[in-house]
Scaffold this active site. Structure first.
Site, PDB file in Angstrom:
ATOM      1  N   CYS A 182       0.871  -1.172   0.000  1.00 49.14           N
ATOM      2  CA  CYS A 182       0.000   0.000   0.000  1.00 49.14           C
ATOM      3  C   CYS A 182       0.909   1.224   0.000  1.00 49.14           C
ATOM      4  O   CYS A 182       2.134   1.099   0.023  1.00 49.14           O
ATOM      5  CB  CYS A 182      -0.895  -0.037   1.234  1.00 49.14           C
ATOM      6  SG  CYS A 182      -2.322   1.036   1.135  1.00 49.14           S
ATOM      7  N   CYS A 221      -3.987  -0.609  -3.017  1.00 49.91           N
ATOM      8  CA  CYS A 221      -4.371   0.746  -3.388  1.00 49.91           C
ATOM      9  C   CYS A 221      -3.778   1.050  -4.756  1.00 49.91           C
ATOM     10  O   CYS A 221      -2.760   0.477  -5.142  1.00 49.91           O
ATOM     11  CB  CYS A 221      -3.949   1.774  -2.340  1.00 49.91           C
ATOM     12  SG  CYS A 221      -2.188   2.125  -2.280  1.00 49.91           S
ATOM     13  N   CYS A 275       4.592   0.400  -8.033  1.00 49.51           N
ATOM     14  CA  CYS A 275       5.226  -0.920  -8.038  1.00 49.51           C
ATOM     15  C   CYS A 275       4.555  -1.815  -9.083  1.00 49.51           C
ATOM     16  O   CYS A 275       4.016  -2.868  -8.742  1.00 49.51           O
ATOM     17  CB  CYS A 275       5.102  -1.591  -6.670  1.00 49.51           C
ATOM     18  SG  CYS A 275       5.942  -0.751  -5.344  1.00 49.51           S
TER      19      CYS A 275
END
Length: 137
Positions: free
Chosen positions: A8, A80, A87
């Site tokens: 996240c 998220c 990433c």
């Protein structure tokens, strides 16, 4: 034993909730970690709402995703959109999975704790289903 990493942005709420539930449902079939692209520390409301459901995540730490690049993971789950964008490729991921959850505490017209509880419950159901599908006994 499978290894799962949950990513996240701040590693303060959504990824912490997911780590707690994934580990709970997986038991000794998996080792679950969480990290963020910009770690902020574990949100005390996340700890509170998990305790309300009988899970203690007060020992969790907020870590940077870079700490885990050398570990081979079977699954890397981004929870998220920001983490997915930052990433898009995780070098040690067997399978990269994305499921976006709303940012708890930032829902207009909903108080902070209610928002955390709602997102917690969504993550709980997702985690239960994920473990049932991916880690069949």
């Amino acid at each position: 034993m499978k290894r799962i990493l949950v990513l996240c942005t701040g590693n303060s709420a959504r990824s912490q909730l997911a780590q707690g539930y994934l580990q709970h449902f997986a038991g000794d079939r998996a080792e679950v970690f969480s990290a963020g692209v910009d770690p902020k520390g574990v949100n005390p409301v996340a700890i509170q709402v998990m305790a309300e459901d009988g899970l203690d995540i007060s020992h969790h730490t907020s870590n940077h995703a870079d700490e885990y690049t050398g570990i081979a993971f079977d699954y890397v789950i981004t929870v998220c959109d920001n983490a997915r964008e930052q990433c898009p490729y995780f070098p040690s991921a067997g399978e990269l999975i994305h499921h976006s959850f709303s940012d708890p505490g930032h829902t207009p017209g909903e108080d902070r704790v209610t928002s955390f509880r709602r997102v917690r419950d969504e993550i709980k159901e997702y985690s239960r289903e994920f473990i049932n599908q991916k880690l069949r006994a």
